[in-house]
Structure formats: C-alpha cells, structure tokens
Design a protein around this motif. Structure first.
Motif, mmCIF file in Angstrom:
data_model
loop_
_atom_site.group_PDB
_atom_site.id
_atom_site.type_symbol
_atom_site.label_atom_id
_atom_site.label_comp_id
_atom_site.label_asym_id
_atom_site.label_seq_id
_atom_site.Cartn_x
_atom_site.Cartn_y
_atom_site.Cartn_z
ATOM 1 N N GLY A 1 -1.274 -1.283 -9.856
ATOM 2 C CA GLY A 1 -0.604 -1.038 -9.416
ATOM 3 C C GLY A 1 0.937 -0.963 -9.978
ATOM 4 O O GLY A 1 1.533 -0.356 -9.848
ATOM 5 N N GLU B 1 0.480 -1.506 -0.042
ATOM 6 C CA GLU B 1 0.194 0.217 -0.180
ATOM 7 C C GLU B 1 0.743 1.343 0.476
ATOM 8 O O GLU B 1 0.535 1.904 -0.415
ATOM 9 C CB GLU B 1 -0.782 -0.038 1.238
ATOM 10 C CG GLU B 1 -2.098 -1.092 1.421
ATOM 11 C CD GLU B 1 -2.725 -0.480 2.347
ATOM 12 O OE1 GLU B 1 -4.130 -1.043 2.038
ATOM 13 O OE2 GLU B 1 -2.410 -0.334 2.842
ATOM 14 N N LEU C 1 2.702 1.652 -3.657
ATOM 15 C CA LEU C 1 2.329 2.197 -4.664
ATOM 16 C C LEU C 1 1.251 3.667 -4.000
ATOM 17 O O LEU C 1 0.899 4.086 -5.527
ATOM 18 C CB LEU C 1 0.997 0.911 -4.761
ATOM 19 C CG LEU C 1 2.375 -0.529 -5.082
ATOM 20 C CD1 LEU C 1 0.736 -1.612 -5.370
ATOM 21 C CD2 LEU C 1 2.960 -0.155 -6.059
ATOM 22 N N GLU C 2 1.200 3.622 -3.276
ATOM 23 C CA GLU C 2 0.094 4.110 -2.385
ATOM 24 C C GLU C 2 -1.570 4.836 -3.225
ATOM 25 O O GLU C 2 -2.132 5.540 -3.327
ATOM 26 C CB GLU C 2 1.001 6.042 -3.019
ATOM 27 C CG GLU C 2 2.269 6.539 -2.178
ATOM 28 C CD GLU C 2 2.598 7.790 -3.630
ATOM 29 O OE1 GLU C 2 2.216 8.429 -3.944
ATOM 30 O OE2 GLU C 2 3.847 8.056 -2.477
ATOM 31 N N LYS C 3 -2.013 3.088 -3.098
ATOM 32 C CA LYS C 3 -3.291 3.308 -3.494
ATOM 33 C C LYS C 3 -3.890 2.100 -1.816
ATOM 34 O O LYS C 3 -2.978 1.520 -1.174
ATOM 35 C CB LYS C 3 -2.976 2.110 -4.045
ATOM 36 C CG LYS C 3 -2.994 3.058 -5.260
ATOM 37 C CD LYS C 3 -2.587 2.304 -6.875
ATOM 38 C CE LYS C 3 -2.480 2.743 -8.278
ATOM 39 N NZ LYS C 3 -3.085 3.604 -7.696
ATOM 40 N N LYS C 4 -5.174 1.920 -1.870
ATOM 41 C CA LYS C 4 -5.746 1.831 -0.550
ATOM 42 C C LYS C 4 -5.633 0.167 -1.542
ATOM 43 O O LYS C 4 -6.264 -0.606 -2.261
ATOM 44 C CB LYS C 4 -7.334 1.882 -0.765
ATOM 45 C CG LYS C 4 -8.281 1.428 0.892
ATOM 46 C CD LYS C 4 -7.764 1.389 2.327
ATOM 47 C CE LYS C 4 -8.221 0.582 2.964
ATOM 48 N NZ LYS C 4 -7.616 0.647 4.633
ATOM 49 N N LEU C 5 -5.300 -1.122 -0.039
ATOM 50 C CA LEU C 5 -5.168 -2.137 -0.773
ATOM 51 C C LEU C 5 -6.141 -3.172 0.341
ATOM 52 O O LEU C 5 -6.770 -4.167 -0.343
ATOM 53 C CB LEU C 5 -4.007 -2.895 -1.448
ATOM 54 C CG LEU C 5 -2.906 -2.482 -2.838
ATOM 55 C CD1 LEU C 5 -1.679 -2.775 -2.129
ATOM 56 C CD2 LEU C 5 -3.597 -2.586 -3.502
ATOM 57 N N THR D 1 -6.507 -3.766 -7.731
ATOM 58 C CA THR D 1 -6.241 -2.317 -7.609
ATOM 59 C C THR D 1 -4.093 -2.897 -7.005
ATOM 60 O O THR D 1 -3.096 -1.945 -8.246
ATOM 61 C CB THR D 1 -6.720 -1.967 -6.499
ATOM 62 O OG1 THR D 1 -7.810 -0.953 -6.686
ATOM 63 C CG2 THR D 1 -6.084 -0.511 -6.010
#
Length: 350
Positions: free
Chosen positions: A150, A76, A79-83, A146
């Motif tokens: 990502g 997370e 990648l700076e993404k909510k997983l 995601t």
C-alpha cells in the motif's frame, strides 16, 4: 528531480522513515525493488513485549511500545487499509516453578502494562499447558505485506518512488549534492537491510544475518490468541495459521530446508499437540541482524550527508517506530542517537 533525501530500500525501515520525513515537510525519493524486501515480507510482524526462553521484557519495551500502535495507526488512515491487529499473546508455562515466578511478578510495576493475566489453569484442551501461562496485552502483529504494497503504491502515485535496483557505482557527489540517474539529493540514507552490508560506505559494520523459516498451515484450531512458546502460532484474518520461526546463522544461501520445517513442527507439537494441520507454504527470509543485536543508526564519519537506518533484525516492527523518531532528530537537527544504537560504537573498526 531534486529532493532533500534519497532513501535506499522500502522495507519496514524505509517505509516508516520516509513517512516521518514527508510528514516533517521534507521531499524524498525512495529507490526500491520489492523483491529485495524478502526479510520484511516473510516476517510475521509480531510485536511482543515478553520474549525469549526466559520470558523477559523486550529490550527498551517502555520506549518502544507506546509508539507502535499510534504510528501504524497513522499509516492505516493514510493508506485506508487494515494493518495492525491487536492480539493477546499466550505464553504457556513449562513448569510449576515458572508459574510461581510469574505469580510473584504479577504485582511488579515493570510488567503491569503488558500483563493481562497469569493463568494457573489450561487455556483450552488443544494447548499443552498443564501449568497455565501468561496472557499478554499491548501485543499483536502488523500485516507487513499490506503495508509495504500500500505504501509503495502511495509513494508511486506521488512521484516519490523509483522501482529499480540501486547501483552504487552510479552514485556521485559533486557541488554538495548526491547525484543518481537524474536525481539530486542533499543526503542519502541506506535502509536496504543486508544490501547496506555490500555498500562501500557501510561494509565495515558488523552485520550478522539470521535466516528464518516460516510455515503457513490450514487447521481447525483457530484461537483468537497468538500462542507463543518456542514457536509462534498466529491465526490470520483469512483463517490460515502462520507458524515460526527458526533462527539460523548458517546455510544463508539455501532456500527453505527440510530441517527448518521439521524444527518448527516439532516445537509446534509441544505446545499444540496434534494441531499442526495441512502445510500450505514454507518460506524463508534473511534478517539484517547485527553482531550486538542492536540496530544501526547514524551518519557516516567521513562521507558527506550519508546515513544508515538499518539492522533491526527480527524485531523491526517493534523497533522502527520509536527509532525512526530518533533518526529524524539526527537527520533534521543533528541530535546524536544514544551510544547503544549509534554506529559511532564501531568507528574504531573502519
């Protein structure tokens, strides 16, 4: 281009293993066609500590679950993404006997890390649970699509991804290196799901592919908890409901089936009567399961520096974080995985 490891496939297994290799200072190239990651992309991404019809603790849970959130949490941040979505899982009882059994189990140290509460009253009016149920913790789901999208972009930005079909016929071993379309690698790892079953190196392993069908629905009933008994029912961040899954060892070449849809809807009706809602999509994936339901980790007994990290079936999200550490020990230090998951258990079939 010269790398330490050439990885075939970027599903859950290839993603996590390549990340661990890069983190360990190794150079990698991942060869992948996104369309080939069907089983990973269709999977619900559940990590569930109490599973099955008999509601028993997941195999190796005490090893697996402490690693799940830390590993995906690292991805997370990368990648700076909510997983990762922490969600309680609610499993309704089907009888007063089950309620009594779990009232007794509630003091058992074996389940304390995973049991939030034993309910003797219904959760809410929409759920058919007259005997109550168990509320689980240390559970939830991973947003697999995601993650894969990502991480694929991250690899590509760093020159570590080749988006292409892998043609084993073009692979050559000479002068101690594996050569493939201009790339030289010290070792090669098959993380390609059922694609590995077609490889001349690992076609002797007993894959047992399982077909799974999943529905996406629109419904007014959007609980925070995952309802799971016979089918799982997850409220996604956008309000859609994901429901599944079937388990079929037949009709592997068919797409979504009416029989699979009806099976899911019938089971759903038993736990949330009248709450099916509107059908939005119906998808299918073929999971790379194994005959003994244990993953495949190991090094080919004859071919030089050829490895496999595969066969995680429906529980890849839970299994891969822990077993990628074990695989790393084999690849970097020569530490053999335990017999339960080591492909050496099948060497007699070569």
């Amino acid at each position: 281009m010269e790398v330490d490891f050439l990885l075939i496939g970027q599903g859950i297994a290839g993603t996590v293993l390549s990340y661990r290799l890069i983190k360990s200072g190794k150079s990698v190239l991942v060869i992948d066609q996104a369309a080939a990651n069907n089983s990973s992309r269709v999977a619900a991404g559940l990590f569930n500590p109490i599973t099955g019809r008999k509601m028993v603790k997941t195999w190796q849970a005490d090893r697996l679950f402490p690693v799940i959130k830390p590993l995906y949490g690292e991805l997370e941040r990368l990648l700076e993404k909510k997983l990762i979505y922490d969600k309680n899982i609610y499993r309704p009882f089907f009888s007063i006997e089950e309620q009594n059994e779990w009232m007794g189990k509630s003091c058992d140290a074996e389940v304390q890390d995973y049991l939030e509460a034993v309910r003797t009253q219904p959760l809410c009016e929409e759920v058919a649970d007259p005997y109550g149920g168990i509320m689980l913790k240390n559970s939830g789901y991973l947003d697999i699509n995601t993650l894969l999208d990502g991480y694929s972009s991250w690899l590509a930005d760093n020159g570590q991804l080749k988006r292409d079909h892998f043609d084993e016929g073009m692979l050559e071993h000479r002068e101690g290196k594996w050569h493939y379309q201009g790339t030289k690698a010290s070792a090669i790892v098959f993380c390609s799901g059922l694609g590995a079953a077609k490889s001349s190196y690992f076609d002797w392993l007993p894959f047992a592919p399982v077909k799974g069908e999943i529905l996406e629905m629109e419904s007014d009933f959007t609980p925070a908890e995952i309802i799971n008994r016979g089918v799982f029912r997850i409220t996604m961040p956008d309000g859609r409901i994901r429901v599944g899954s079937t388990y079929s060892w037949h009709d592997l070449d068919q797409g979504p089936t009416e029989r699979g849809k009806e099976e899911i809807l019938e089971r759903l009706e038993k736990i949330v009567p009248g709450q099916a809602g509107k059908l939005l999509s119906h998808r299918v994936g073929i999971r790379p399961a194994t005959k003994d339901r244990k993953p495949f980790l190991g090094k080919h007994p004859a071919a030089e520096s050829v490895y496999i990290f595969n066969g995680f079936g429906a529980k890849g999200v839970s299994l891969v974080p822990y077993y990628s550490k074990i695989m790393l020990g084999l690849m970097l230090e020569g530490s053999e995985p335990e017999k339960d998951v080591n492909i050496s258990r099948f060497f007699k079939y070569i």
